[in-house]
Write an enzyme that holds these catalytic residues in place. Sequence first.
Site, PDB file in Angstrom:
ATOM      1  N   CYS A  31       7.034  -4.528  15.463  1.00 15.42           N
ATOM      2  CA  CYS A  31       6.671  -3.559  16.519  1.00 15.42           C
ATOM      3  C   CYS A  31       5.243  -3.861  17.001  1.00 15.42           C
ATOM      4  O   CYS A  31       4.345  -4.115  16.187  1.00 15.42           O
ATOM      5  CB  CYS A  31       6.771  -2.135  15.992  1.00 15.42           C
ATOM      6  SG  CYS A  31       8.431  -1.750  15.380  1.00 15.42           S
ATOM      7  N   GLU A  40       0.838  -1.193   0.000  1.00 19.64           N
ATOM      8  CA  GLU A  40       0.000   0.000   0.000  1.00 19.64           C
ATOM      9  C   GLU A  40       0.874   1.244   0.000  1.00 19.64           C
ATOM     10  O   GLU A  40       1.994   1.232   0.509  1.00 19.64           O
ATOM     11  CB  GLU A  40      -0.909  -0.005   1.236  1.00 19.64           C
ATOM     12  CG  GLU A  40      -1.919  -1.148   1.158  1.00 19.64           C
ATOM     13  CD  GLU A  40      -2.758  -1.303   2.421  1.00 19.64           C
ATOM     14  OE1 GLU A  40      -3.781  -1.980   2.340  1.00 19.64           O
ATOM     15  OE2 GLU A  40      -2.401  -0.758   3.478  1.00 19.64           O
ATOM     16  N   CYS A  98       3.591   8.741   0.635  1.00 19.62           N
ATOM     17  CA  CYS A  98       4.114   7.858   1.672  1.00 19.62           C
ATOM     18  C   CYS A  98       4.301   6.480   1.030  1.00 19.62           C
ATOM     19  O   CYS A  98       3.322   5.837   0.653  1.00 19.62           O
ATOM     20  CB  CYS A  98       3.111   7.820   2.828  1.00 19.62           C
ATOM     21  SG  CYS A  98       3.597   6.708   4.141  1.00 19.62           S
ATOM     22  N   CYS A 106       6.815  -6.447   6.965  1.00 22.37           N
ATOM     23  CA  CYS A 106       7.961  -5.885   7.701  1.00 22.37           C
ATOM     24  C   CYS A 106       8.436  -6.915   8.720  1.00 22.37           C
ATOM     25  O   CYS A 106       7.624  -7.526   9.399  1.00 22.37           O
ATOM     26  CB  CYS A 106       7.553  -4.596   8.413  1.00 22.37           C
ATOM     27  SG  CYS A 106       8.928  -3.844   9.326  1.00 22.37           S
ATOM     28  N   CYS A 117       2.039  -1.746  15.599  1.00 27.57           N
ATOM     29  CA  CYS A 117       1.960  -1.409  14.175  1.00 27.57           C
ATOM     30  C   CYS A 117       1.298  -2.531  13.383  1.00 27.57           C
ATOM     31  O   CYS A 117       1.680  -3.691  13.500  1.00 27.57           O
ATOM     32  CB  CYS A 117       3.372  -1.157  13.641  1.00 27.57           C
ATOM     33  SG  CYS A 117       3.458  -0.993  11.851  1.00 27.57           S
ATOM     34  N   CYS A 138      -0.308   6.410   9.679  1.00 25.14           N
ATOM     35  CA  CYS A 138       0.880   5.703  10.138  1.00 25.14           C
ATOM     36  C   CYS A 138       0.510   4.402  10.831  1.00 25.14           C
ATOM     37  O   CYS A 138      -0.333   4.366  11.704  1.00 25.14           O
ATOM     38  CB  CYS A 138       1.615   6.534  11.172  1.00 25.14           C
ATOM     39  SG  CYS A 138       2.296   8.022  10.543  1.00 25.14           S
TER      40      CYS A 138
END
Length: 351
Positions: free
Chosen positions: A124, A99, A113, A120, A127, A340
């Site tokens: 975290c 995305e 962005c 990933c 997230c 975010c």
Amino acid sequence: MNQPPPRHQNLVYPSGLSPEELAALLSGEPAYRANQAFAWFSRGATSFESMTNMPQSLRERLSGRFGGSIRSSSVEHSLVDEDGSLKLQIRLRDGAAVECVLLEDIEGRKTACLSSQVGCPMGCAFCKTGTLGFLRNLGPDEIVEQFHHLRDMRGFISNVVFMGMGEPLLNLDNVRKAIAILANPDGIGMSLRKITISTSGIVPGILDLARVGPVVRLAVSLTSANPELRTRLMPVNKTWPLAELKAALLEYQRATHDRVTLEMVLIGNVNARGENALELAEWIRPLRVQVNLIAWNPIAGMPFETPDAGQMKQFSEILERSGIVTVQRMSRGRGVMGACGQLGDTLRAKQ
Ligand code: SAH
Ligand code: SF4
């Protein structure tokens, strides 16, 4: 002759090729042809036929090389938030998806962005992307194409932030190639000062960036200056603890004379208390930084809460009293889960 390449072939598509790579691809042609091709590709040409200052035979040769398709990726879904943010789900040639988001501020300035990886590996706790796990790095073509897809739909884009899915400093070679293409004056010619790499704190990557460049803006997702709390929220802290991260940032500042941005995602009753702000102010010395405070964006199923406006204000006042430049970042794109840390919600079902 001119068989379309199989979709899985490790081929870099035109928008990810440097002028030198294009010159190699077009060997036998006059040198200026590679520059012409670079100008078309890097500015986001959507077909080989549109490259009208190049001979038909050459356009066909190029087209054949890439199986007739100038882009390696396509827009599968687009979502527009009520604040105007645009989120695109991009389908990649191997069927994976990422995305990217176009954020527009109140002055109308547009920021792309971009994602650097599919998923990933950093895990975290707060997230969404971290819950997807890691599939693979994106190629330079797949990174630049996100920019082109957004620009096709929204026009001129002034800024780029690597704050989408993935950890850019774990894919630094391809991120560097993409930045070199976006910044090349024969293409889009974007200023390096308008490009930001955001990292969870990959120390070797920060040092590499300090030594080799490019001198883009650096943002570090700190989240907490407390070792135990940071490890709990960001497992990267076990590999590269706060002290090593700070040493790397000092080195980065020595090399670039640039102020680093620290990103603080504030989670209610976890890292948003006054004592957390005091600990941060203490940790920052003697770095020169700007601190961006971001209220945690809710993600279904996560045991966290968004801090209230009072907690955010108190946090920023404590930092400012210590002389630290602090900005409360507006959350944009929340309505399309494009803010975010919210990227990835539309992907699960499809992969
Ligand atoms: N992997 C890189 C860049 C992508 S994440 C990094 O971590 O820096 C971009 C930013 O989104 C980071 O600052 C991260 O802390 C923040 N973020 C992640 N999840 C969030 C959430 N749920 N709410 C608000 N910000 C979040
Ligand atoms: Fe990865 Fe950044 Fe999300 Fe952490 S915050 S899981 S490093 S994308």
